[in-house]
Design a protein around this motif. Structure first.
Motif, short mmCIF file in Angstrom:
data_model
loop_
_atom_site.label_atom_id
_atom_site.label_comp_id
_atom_site.label_asym_id
_atom_site.label_seq_id
_atom_site.Cartn_x
_atom_site.Cartn_y
_atom_site.Cartn_z
N ARG A 1 9.83 10.31 -9.88
CA ARG A 1 9.46 8.97 -9.43
C ARG A 1 10.66 8.05 -9.24
NH1 ARG A 1 4.66 7.23 -12.51
NH2 ARG A 1 3.71 8.75 -11.14
N ILE B 1 0.84 -1.20 0.00
CA ILE B 1 0.00 0.00 0.00
C ILE B 1 0.88 1.25 0.00
CG2 ILE B 1 -1.67 1.33 1.34
CD1 ILE B 1 -2.82 -1.37 2.26
N ARG B 2 1.93 1.24 0.82
CA ARG B 2 2.83 2.40 0.87
C ARG B 2 3.51 2.62 -0.48
NH1 ARG B 2 7.93 2.35 4.76
NH2 ARG B 2 7.04 0.30 4.93
N ASN C 1 11.77 6.57 -5.59
CA ASN C 1 11.79 5.13 -5.43
C ASN C 1 13.16 4.65 -4.95
OD1 ASN C 1 10.75 2.52 -5.51
ND2 ASN C 1 11.47 2.21 -7.59
N ASN D 1 13.53 5.48 -1.29
CA ASN D 1 12.66 4.59 -0.54
C ASN D 1 13.32 3.20 -0.39
OD1 ASN D 1 10.33 3.90 0.83
ND2 ASN D 1 9.26 3.27 -1.02
N THR E 1 2.42 1.77 -3.42
CA THR E 1 1.42 2.27 -4.36
C THR E 1 1.14 3.75 -4.14
OG1 THR E 1 0.39 0.09 -4.42
CG2 THR E 1 -0.95 1.94 -5.17
N LEU E 2 1.03 4.16 -2.88
CA LEU E 2 0.77 5.57 -2.60
C LEU E 2 1.94 6.45 -3.02
CD1 LEU E 2 -0.98 5.31 0.87
CD2 LEU E 2 -2.02 5.85 -1.34
N VAL E 3 3.15 5.98 -2.78
CA VAL E 3 4.33 6.77 -3.17
C VAL E 3 4.34 6.95 -4.68
CG1 VAL E 3 6.85 6.70 -3.34
CG2 VAL E 3 5.74 6.21 -1.18
N GLN E 4 4.08 5.89 -5.43
CA GLN E 4 4.08 6.00 -6.90
C GLN E 4 2.93 6.86 -7.40
OE1 GLN E 4 4.15 2.13 -8.68
NE2 GLN E 4 6.23 1.72 -8.00
N ARG E 5 1.81 6.79 -6.74
CA ARG E 5 0.64 7.54 -7.19
C ARG E 5 0.81 9.05 -7.00
NH1 ARG E 5 -4.90 6.87 -8.22
NH2 ARG E 5 -6.15 8.58 -7.43
N TYR E 6 1.39 9.46 -5.88
CA TYR E 6 1.45 10.89 -5.57
C TYR E 6 2.78 11.54 -5.89
CZ TYR E 6 -3.01 10.14 -3.35
OH TYR E 6 -4.33 9.82 -3.13
N THR E 7 3.73 10.79 -6.45
CA THR E 7 5.01 11.37 -6.83
C THR E 7 4.93 11.82 -8.28
OG1 THR E 7 6.14 9.86 -5.34
CG2 THR E 7 7.48 10.90 -7.02
#
Length: 45
Positions: free
Chosen positions: A17, A3-4, A21, A24, A6-12
């Motif tokens: 990106r 989930i984390r 990544n 991270n 996915t959220l990082v990829q969605r809002y970056t």
């Protein structure tokens, strides 16, 4: 964890990106190593 990621990829933003990544992944790797060190230290005691 998924989930984390996915959220990082969605809002970056797209142009950041890869960098986000990479940072991270460094932190995830470091936390795994610290966890192994802690477990080894406790086992040695």
């Amino acid at each position: 964890m998924p989930i984390r990621a996915t959220l990082v990829q969605r809002y970056t933003p797209d142009e950041l990106r890869g960098r986000v990544n990479a940072v991270n992944q460094v932190f995830i790797g470091a936390s795994n190593e610290l966890g192994g060190f802690r477990a080894g230290t406790v086992a040695a005691l």
